[in-house]
Design a protein around this motif. Structure first.
Motif, PDB file in Angstrom:
ATOM      1  N   HIS A 155     -71.046   6.005   1.873  1.00 15.89           N
ATOM      2  CA  HIS A 155     -70.890   7.313   2.378  1.00 15.89           C
ATOM      3  C   HIS A 155     -69.433   7.772   2.602  1.00 15.89           C
ATOM      4  O   HIS A 155     -69.156   8.580   2.719  1.00 15.89           O
ATOM      5  CB  HIS A 155     -71.710   7.476   3.722  1.00 15.89           C
ATOM      6  N   THR A 156     -68.757   6.572   2.559  1.00 17.63           N
ATOM      7  CA  THR A 156     -67.241   6.961   2.790  1.00 17.63           C
ATOM      8  C   THR A 156     -66.396   6.703   1.310  1.00 17.63           C
ATOM      9  O   THR A 156     -65.020   6.676   1.511  1.00 17.63           O
ATOM     10  CB  THR A 156     -66.663   5.970   3.641  1.00 17.63           C
ATOM     11  N   TYR A 157     -67.322   6.276   0.468  1.00 18.35           N
ATOM     12  CA  TYR A 157     -66.358   6.064  -1.068  1.00 18.35           C
ATOM     13  C   TYR A 157     -65.799   7.354  -1.621  1.00 18.35           C
ATOM     14  O   TYR A 157     -66.527   8.472  -1.444  1.00 18.35           O
ATOM     15  CB  TYR A 157     -67.552   5.471  -1.947  1.00 18.35           C
ATOM     16  N   GLU A 158     -64.725   7.368  -2.133  1.00 14.12           N
ATOM     17  CA  GLU A 158     -64.266   8.318  -2.899  1.00 14.12           C
ATOM     18  C   GLU A 158     -63.596   7.769  -4.126  1.00 14.12           C
ATOM     19  O   GLU A 158     -62.875   6.630  -4.148  1.00 14.12           O
ATOM     20  CB  GLU A 158     -63.343   9.424  -2.171  1.00 14.12           C
ATOM     21  N   ASP A 159     -63.326   8.358  -5.198  1.00 16.10           N
ATOM     22  CA  ASP A 159     -62.729   7.849  -6.459  1.00 16.10           C
ATOM     23  C   ASP A 159     -61.358   7.481  -6.201  1.00 16.10           C
ATOM     24  O   ASP A 159     -60.536   6.349  -6.650  1.00 16.10           O
ATOM     25  CB  ASP A 159     -62.761   8.767  -7.659  1.00 16.10           C
ATOM     26  N   ALA A 160     -60.359   8.142  -5.143  1.00 13.87           N
ATOM     27  CA  ALA A 160     -59.090   7.909  -4.895  1.00 13.87           C
ATOM     28  C   ALA A 160     -58.977   6.458  -4.584  1.00 13.87           C
ATOM     29  O   ALA A 160     -57.857   5.774  -4.480  1.00 13.87           O
ATOM     30  CB  ALA A 160     -58.712   8.805  -3.904  1.00 13.87           C
ATOM     31  N   LEU A 161     -60.020   5.884  -4.043  1.00 16.56           N
ATOM     32  CA  LEU A 161     -59.922   4.483  -3.494  1.00 16.56           C
ATOM     33  C   LEU A 161     -59.494   3.519  -4.679  1.00 16.56           C
ATOM     34  O   LEU A 161     -58.795   2.478  -4.353  1.00 16.56           O
ATOM     35  CB  LEU A 161     -61.124   4.118  -2.871  1.00 16.56           C
ATOM     36  N   PHE A 162     -59.748   3.701  -5.735  1.00 16.20           N
ATOM     37  CA  PHE A 162     -59.534   2.982  -6.890  1.00 16.20           C
ATOM     38  C   PHE A 162     -57.988   2.794  -6.967  1.00 16.20           C
ATOM     39  O   PHE A 162     -57.453   1.637  -7.066  1.00 16.20           O
ATOM     40  CB  PHE A 162     -60.141   3.348  -8.198  1.00 16.20           C
ATOM     41  N   ASN A 163     -57.369   3.908  -6.976  1.00 15.23           N
ATOM     42  CA  ASN A 163     -55.776   3.963  -6.908  1.00 15.23           C
ATOM     43  C   ASN A 163     -55.344   3.439  -5.662  1.00 15.23           C
ATOM     44  O   ASN A 163     -54.365   2.503  -5.800  1.00 15.23           O
ATOM     45  CB  ASN A 163     -55.340   5.279  -7.080  1.00 15.23           C
ATOM     46  N   GLN A 164     -55.994   3.686  -4.343  1.00 18.77           N
ATOM     47  CA  GLN A 164     -55.456   2.991  -3.313  1.00 18.77           C
ATOM     48  C   GLN A 164     -55.605   1.446  -3.391  1.00 18.77           C
ATOM     49  O   GLN A 164     -54.628   0.573  -2.725  1.00 18.77           O
ATOM     50  CB  GLN A 164     -56.177   3.727  -2.193  1.00 18.77           C
ATOM     51  N   PHE A 165     -56.662   0.966  -4.030  1.00 22.45           N
ATOM     52  CA  PHE A 165     -56.816  -0.467  -3.907  1.00 22.45           C
ATOM     53  C   PHE A 165     -56.219  -1.119  -5.284  1.00 22.45           C
ATOM     54  O   PHE A 165     -56.241  -2.267  -5.510  1.00 22.45           O
ATOM     55  CB  PHE A 165     -58.268  -1.027  -3.922  1.00 22.45           C
ATOM     56  N   ALA A 166     -55.620  -0.159  -5.951  1.00 21.35           N
ATOM     57  CA  ALA A 166     -54.842  -0.650  -7.181  1.00 21.35           C
ATOM     58  C   ALA A 166     -56.156  -1.548  -8.308  1.00 21.35           C
ATOM     59  O   ALA A 166     -55.787  -2.506  -8.791  1.00 21.35           O
ATOM     60  CB  ALA A 166     -53.631  -1.714  -6.994  1.00 21.35           C
ATOM     61  N   ILE A 167     -57.168  -1.062  -8.223  1.00 22.44           N
ATOM     62  CA  ILE A 167     -58.216  -1.507  -9.268  1.00 22.44           C
ATOM     63  C   ILE A 167     -58.369  -0.403 -10.340  1.00 22.44           C
ATOM     64  O   ILE A 167     -58.548   0.602 -10.167  1.00 22.44           O
ATOM     65  CB  ILE A 167     -59.655  -1.602  -8.492  1.00 22.44           C
ATOM     66  N   PRO A 168     -58.291  -1.073 -11.681  1.00 21.35           N
ATOM     67  CA  PRO A 168     -58.521  -0.071 -12.649  1.00 21.35           C
ATOM     68  C   PRO A 168     -59.910   0.652 -12.710  1.00 21.35           C
ATOM     69  O   PRO A 168     -60.867  -0.032 -12.514  1.00 21.35           O
ATOM     70  CB  PRO A 168     -58.210  -0.962 -13.821  1.00 21.35           C
ATOM     71  N   PHE A 169     -60.189   1.625 -12.987  1.00 23.63           N
ATOM     72  CA  PHE A 169     -61.378   2.558 -13.265  1.00 23.63           C
ATOM     73  C   PHE A 169     -61.614   2.367 -14.533  1.00 23.63           C
ATOM     74  O   PHE A 169     -61.109   2.997 -15.581  1.00 23.63           O
ATOM     75  CB  PHE A 169     -61.218   4.148 -12.699  1.00 23.63           C
ATOM     76  N   PRO A 170     -62.985   1.746 -14.736  1.00 24.49           N
ATOM     77  CA  PRO A 170     -63.228   1.663 -16.338  1.00 24.49           C
ATOM     78  C   PRO A 170     -63.917   2.830 -16.765  1.00 24.49           C
ATOM     79  O   PRO A 170     -64.662   3.541 -16.009  1.00 24.49           O
ATOM     80  CB  PRO A 170     -64.355   0.480 -16.020  1.00 24.49           C
ATOM     81  N   GLU A 171     -64.005   2.859 -18.073  1.00 23.61           N
ATOM     82  CA  GLU A 171     -64.676   4.261 -18.434  1.00 23.61           C
ATOM     83  C   GLU A 171     -66.291   4.407 -18.330  1.00 23.61           C
ATOM     84  O   GLU A 171     -66.605   5.488 -18.215  1.00 23.61           O
ATOM     85  CB  GLU A 171     -64.550   4.422 -20.252  1.00 23.61           C
TER      86      GLU A 171
END
Length: 241
Positions: free
Chosen positions: A38-54
């Protein structure tokens, strides 16, 4: 099975992070996280420095959240070893570990777990986490166990449903451990669970078919399990030689 060395809370998305070593194999480190869809958002990928796969472009929030949580757990382990390379992703979406490390990841509901070991240990490694309480595990037993395995599991000093879940999870761990070398899919019947030691939280498998020149029919593999609240965690770890 696990020796806890650190525990803390992080962002709202990650309410708890536990890390430590496998008690009987301290060369293997683990990190387990509890996350909140419920607290997930796509911006967390950048915040955690995890590449977002296609392949996550059209995935639901649940899938994105569990992928992020599991990869972040792996990232924390690698950074603790002073490795800052990303965990890659194969065409089959299995993790590709940075040079010098082997590892495994798993997730279920709001939990994710990762484990790593240095490659010089010559270990094969597979981990799986499952939630207890599903009544369907008994109905599905014939899919992943034989009648002989079921009889053995029913004789253990533990609830039959729990024993079945341990067996299912352990075979998932076994697949993760061997698939990087086998390089093709193999089913549940490729191995049989021949012992479940409840007091030692240990299990023994026998391969029922030859998968590679190393992993041959009749070879035994060993693993461990942990019952944590409503979860079952299994770990298959074996020296390759």
């Amino acid at each position: 099975m696990f020796t806890l060395s650190t525990t803390h809370s992080a962002l709202p998305f990650l309410s708890r992070i536990d890390a430590g070593v496998v008690t009987l194999r301290p060369e293997i480190k683990y990190c387990q996280v509890r996350f909140d869809n419920h607290t997930y958002e796509d911006a967390l990928f950048n915040q955690f420095a995890i590449p977002f796969p296609e392949f996550l472009d059209k995935a639901p929030v649940k899938r994105r959240a569990e992928y992020l949580a599991a990869r972040y757990a792996a990232k924390l382990l690698l950074e603790d070893e002073e490795c800052y390379d990303d965990v890659g992703c194969s065409l089959g979406r299995a993790p590709i570990w940075p040079a010098g490390f082997c590892g495994s990841i798993s997730h279920t509901n709001n939990f994710a777990i990762a484990s790593i070991a240095p490659c010089h240990t010559a270990l094969t490694l597979g981990i799986d986490i499952e939630m207890q309480g599903s009544k369907s595990i008994v109905k599905a037993a014939d899919i992943f166990t034989t009648s002989v395995e079921q009889a053995m599991l029913a004789s253990c000093n533990i609830a039959y449903e729990t024993a079945l879940l341990i067996a299912f999870s352990a075979k998932e761990s076994l697949f993760k451990a061997l698939s990087p070398e086998v390089k093709h899919s193999f089913g549940f019947k490729a191995s049989r669970i021949c012992q479940l030691d409840i007091s030692a939280c240990r299990m023994t498998f026998e391969l029922m078919q030859t998968l590679t020149p190393t992993w041959t029919e009749g070879r035994f593999l060993y693993g461990y399990f942990s019952l944590q609240d409503s979860k079952v965690i299994t770990l298959i770890t074996q020296n390759k030689i």
